[in-house]
Design a protein around this motif. Structure first.
Motif, PDB file in Angstrom:
ATOM      1  N   ASN A  73      -1.967  -2.609   6.810  1.00 22.03           N
ATOM      2  CA  ASN A  73      -2.088  -1.158   6.891  1.00 22.03           C
ATOM      3  C   ASN A  73      -0.707  -0.537   6.940  1.00 22.03           C
ATOM      4  OD1 ASN A  73      -2.588   1.569   7.853  1.00 22.03           O
ATOM      5  ND2 ASN A  73      -4.644   0.857   8.330  1.00 22.03           N
ATOM      6  N   THR A  74      -0.416   0.327   5.991  1.00 19.05           N
ATOM      7  CA  THR A  74       0.934   0.887   5.862  1.00 19.05           C
ATOM      8  C   THR A  74       1.138   2.168   6.651  1.00 19.05           C
ATOM      9  OG1 THR A  74       2.662   1.325   4.220  1.00 19.05           O
ATOM     10  CG2 THR A  74       0.494   2.305   3.812  1.00 19.05           C
ATOM     11  N   CYS A  75       0.339   2.371   7.696  1.00 21.44           N
ATOM     12  CA  CYS A  75       0.482   3.556   8.555  1.00 21.44           C
ATOM     13  C   CYS A  75       1.923   3.696   9.066  1.00 21.44           C
ATOM     14  CB  CYS A  75      -0.474   3.433   9.744  1.00 21.44           C
ATOM     15  SG  CYS A  75      -0.430   4.847  10.860  1.00 21.44           S
ATOM     16  N   GLY A  76       2.537   4.833   8.774  1.00 19.54           N
ATOM     17  CA  GLY A  76       3.890   5.089   9.236  1.00 19.54           C
ATOM     18  C   GLY A  76       4.980   4.428   8.431  1.00 19.54           C
ATOM     19  N   VAL A  77       4.624   3.718   7.353  1.00 20.53           N
ATOM     20  CA  VAL A  77       5.622   3.014   6.535  1.00 20.53           C
ATOM     21  C   VAL A  77       5.551   3.551   5.101  1.00 20.53           C
ATOM     22  CG1 VAL A  77       6.462   0.795   5.694  1.00 20.53           C
ATOM     23  CG2 VAL A  77       5.353   0.944   7.935  1.00 20.53           C
ATOM     24  N   ALA A  78       6.605   4.193   4.660  1.00 23.97           N
ATOM     25  CA  ALA A  78       6.646   4.766   3.309  1.00 23.97           C
ATOM     26  C   ALA A  78       7.092   3.713   2.302  1.00 23.97           C
ATOM     27  CB  ALA A  78       7.564   5.983   3.297  1.00 23.97           C
ATOM     28  N   GLN A  79       7.632   4.169   1.150  1.00 25.82           N
ATOM     29  CA  GLN A  79       8.099   3.230   0.139  1.00 25.82           C
ATOM     30  C   GLN A  79       9.399   3.713  -0.500  1.00 25.82           C
ATOM     31  OE1 GLN A  79       4.669   4.088  -0.036  1.00 25.82           O
ATOM     32  NE2 GLN A  79       5.052   6.097  -0.892  1.00 25.82           N
ATOM     33  N   ALA A 116       0.847  -1.189   0.000  1.00 25.27           N
ATOM     34  CA  ALA A 116       0.000   0.000   0.000  1.00 25.27           C
ATOM     35  C   ALA A 116       0.887   1.246   0.000  1.00 25.27           C
ATOM     36  CB  ALA A 116      -0.914  -0.008   1.223  1.00 25.27           C
ATOM     37  N   GLU A 117       0.379   2.315  -0.611  1.00 25.82           N
ATOM     38  CA  GLU A 117       1.154   3.547  -0.708  1.00 25.82           C
ATOM     39  C   GLU A 117       1.134   4.288   0.625  1.00 25.82           C
ATOM     40  OE1 GLU A 117       1.592   7.421  -3.670  1.00 25.82           O
ATOM     41  OE2 GLU A 117      -0.220   6.192  -3.738  1.00 25.82           O
ATOM     42  N   GLY A 118       2.294   4.418   1.245  1.00 25.77           N
ATOM     43  CA  GLY A 118       2.387   5.064   2.546  1.00 25.77           C
ATOM     44  C   GLY A 118       2.860   6.496   2.448  1.00 25.77           C
ATOM     45  N   PRO A 119       3.048   7.140   3.594  1.00 21.69           N
ATOM     46  CA  PRO A 119       2.937   6.569   4.943  1.00 21.69           C
ATOM     47  C   PRO A 119       1.565   6.730   5.596  1.00 21.69           C
ATOM     48  CG  PRO A 119       3.920   8.731   5.081  1.00 21.69           C
ATOM     49  CD  PRO A 119       3.642   8.494   3.626  1.00 21.69           C
ATOM     50  N   GLY A 120       0.552   7.105   4.812  1.00 22.43           N
ATOM     51  CA  GLY A 120      -0.790   7.237   5.365  1.00 22.43           C
ATOM     52  C   GLY A 120      -1.396   5.894   5.719  1.00 22.43           C
TER      53      GLY A 120
END
Length: 368
Positions: free
Chosen positions: A362-368, A237-241
């Motif tokens: 859930n990609t909360c707090g995790v970017a790419q 998922a596209e983070g960091p949201g």
């Protein structure tokens, strides 16, 4: 001697009174009414706790929306806290997952539009996703409170002892679940990784040396990495949201674009541990490890089955509380182990092979 006789007489009188009281309560049903009163009092106390947590969550959501520049934040939260989703008809199963995906996405877009039309200025998409999760938590707590209240009032109205007894017995679990949701508010408000972010965290670490990055589906990214002559495509998922993206749709599109020329699909996700199991323990298996209601999972399964691609999974186990609150150290350490496991599995493929690895969650707090 006389004193002992008097004491014996008093005890006999007390025993007879207690026996008569017992018979009276048994024949008149007073014992049941007493139990109902005590159980209902306990349920009401816990229900008030849940109501207080729902109110706190609502206040937090309103504050976050106001900071983001959303006008009429209170009206918006009140409106969305009553929002509901109707499941599609399952009597006729044809295209049910397609209909389900459409309904869920319709709801999500409606929430986003409600925020967008009340914004005074544009905000980053990640901030919007975090706000949506806070409102979703408020919605969940509000619904839990209203359902408990409904069954309690219904049971009292109909003098239903067994319904109150069942409600009283499950209230500790419901209260615990509600407290977990309330604690999750602080985590998502500050955009910190949760336990469920372990899949995206694995994906993030795998794509550090990516050759390119693209978006194969809405709110979903893919990165291409070389692993000793093997082509590794990492999806998350596209983070960091705070979003789970659409990994199933992304994997299906990637497979179709390559006309099935994929040698392995591997999903990495968080899994609910059983009592007695240790948090952060790792297990391997076959199939698609993804906890969505069906649309994303079936997309992965169809893509794999259509072209005969091996479909494997790695899960990191944790409790329900750990999944939606701050990621514990054990879970983060497990992510490093899984990264090495994935790389070893990819290296087992022949040179020139292509593997897709999806970090689900859930990609909360995790970017790419």
């Amino acid at each position: 001697m006389q004193g002992g006789s008097q004491l014996s007489d008093i005890l006999n009188i007390i025993t007879q009174i207690m026996f008569m009281a017992f018979l009276f309560m048994a024949f008149t049903g007073a014992d049941q009414r007493l139990r109902m009163y005590l159980w209902a009092k306990n349920i009401k106390a816990r229900m008030e706790e849940i109501k207080e947590m729902a109110e706190e969550s609502k206040k937090e959501s309103i504050e976050v929306l106001k900071k983001l520049g959303v006008s009429k934040a209170e009206d918006l939260v009140n409106k969305l806290s009553e929002f509901f989703t109707i499941s599609p008809v399952d009597i006729e199963p044809t295209d049910i997952t397609k209909r389900m995906a459409h309904i869920f996405r319709t709801g999500l877009r409606r929430w986003e539009k409600e925020i967008d039309k009340n914004l005074t200025e544009q905000i980053p998409k990640a901030n919007k996703h975090n706000a949506l999760v806070l409102i979703e938590i408020t919605n969940s707590l509000n619904m839990i409170y209203k359902i408990i209240r409904h069954y309690l009032l219904y049971a009292l109205k109909n003098n239903n002892l067994f319904l109150i007894m069942q409600l009283w017995m499950i209230m500790p679990q419901i209260t615990k679940m509600s407290k977990t949701l309330r604690n999750a508010v602080d985590t998502f408000k500050n955009c910190r990784p949760v336990g469920d972010s372990v899949g995206p965290l694995v994906a993030y670490r795998l794509m550090r040396n990516k050759r390119r990055l693209w978006r194969p589906a809405e709110d979903t990214v893919a990165g291409e990495v070389d692993v000793d002559g093997r082509n590794l495509i990492v999806v998350k998922a596209e983070g960091p949201g705070a979003t789970v993206g659409n990994p199933g749709e992304a994997i299906m599109r990637i497979v179709e674009e390559r006309r099935g020329n994929v040698d392995l699909i591997l999903t990495v996700d968080a899994a609910l541990k059983l009592e007695g199991e240790e948090s952060g323990s790792i297990a391997e298996g076959s199939g698609a490890a993804i906890g969505d209601p069906g649309p994303e999972k079936i997309a992965i399964e169809r893509a794999a089955a259509k072209y005969g691609i091996p479909l494997e999974a790695i899960v990191i186990k944790m409790s329900n509380e750990e999944a939606i609150t701050d990621m514990p150290k054990k879970i983060a350490e497990a992510a490093d182990k899984v990264v090495n496991m994935v790389l070893e599995r990819v290296k087992e493929l022949p040179k020139g092979a292509t593997a897709i690895v999806a970090g689900i969650g859930n990609t909360c707090g995790v970017a790419q």
